[in-house]
Design a protein around this motif. Structure first.
Motif, PDB file in Angstrom:
ATOM      1  N   GLY A 137     118.248  35.678  64.063  1.00  0.00           N
ATOM      2  CA  GLY A 137     119.268  35.627  65.277  1.00  0.00           C
ATOM      3  C   GLY A 137     120.762  35.196  64.704  1.00  0.00           C
ATOM      4  N   ILE A 138     121.757  35.148  65.245  1.00  0.00           N
ATOM      5  CA  ILE A 138     123.039  34.829  64.761  1.00  0.00           C
ATOM      6  C   ILE A 138     123.341  33.339  65.080  1.00  0.00           C
TER       7      ILE A 138
ATOM      8  N   SER B  35     125.081  30.875  64.134  1.00  0.00           N
ATOM      9  CA  SER B  35     126.164  29.918  64.467  1.00  0.00           C
ATOM     10  C   SER B  35     126.367  30.219  65.989  1.00  0.00           C
ATOM     11  N   THR B  36     125.666  31.042  66.785  1.00  0.00           N
ATOM     12  CA  THR B  36     126.117  31.041  68.320  1.00  0.00           C
ATOM     13  C   THR B  36     125.229  30.232  69.042  1.00  0.00           C
TER      14      THR B  36
ATOM     15  N   ASN C 179     121.958  28.671  57.699  1.00  0.00           N
ATOM     16  CA  ASN C 179     121.174  28.971  59.150  1.00  0.00           C
ATOM     17  C   ASN C 179     120.260  27.943  59.390  1.00  0.00           C
TER      18      ASN C 179
ATOM     19  N   ASN D 201     125.923  26.669  58.977  1.00  0.00           N
ATOM     20  CA  ASN D 201     125.863  27.785  59.444  1.00  0.00           C
ATOM     21  C   ASN D 201     125.652  29.021  58.283  1.00  0.00           C
TER      22      ASN D 201
END
Length: 115
Positions: free
Chosen positions: A27-28, A30-31, A76, A73
């Protein structure tokens, strides 16, 4: 789909430090808001710490001043630095990623504080 893998748990003496890591993939990162929960034997799972941006953190009263949550970030990864550990900190520690309306959980890592 986000996969979370915790590591860094183990046996530590009272007063000692331990650092947990939670590596995310899929996934992303940082979101996502990231959380560390813990569950002691015979007790309900409880929130220990959370982090949204690098400057937005929250802690349970029981760990404030001893635990520090942080995130990288670029890697991750979210961390939980635990200092001045006490026997009552013994629990399985779980990492959670949340981005409305979905949450993902890791498999947990055991932390045992004992002499």
């Amino acid at each position: 789909q986000v996969q979370l893998v915790e590591s860094g748990g183990g046996l530590v003496q009272p007063g000692g430090p331990l650092r947990l890591s939670c590596a995310a993939s899929g996934g992303i990162f940082s979101t996502y808001a990231m959380y560390w929960y813990r569950q002691a034997p015979g007790k309900q799972r409880e929130l220990a710490a959370s982090i949204r941006s690098s400057v937005s953190t929250n802690y349970a009263d029981s760990v404030r001043g001893r635990f520090t949550i942080s995130r990288d970030n670029a890697k991750n990864t979210v961390y939980l630095q635990m200092n001045s550990l006490k026997p009552k900190d013994t629990a399985v520690y779980y990492c959670k990623a949340y981005s409305f309306p979905t949450e993902y959980w890791g498999q947990g890592t055991q932390v045992t504080v004992s002499s």
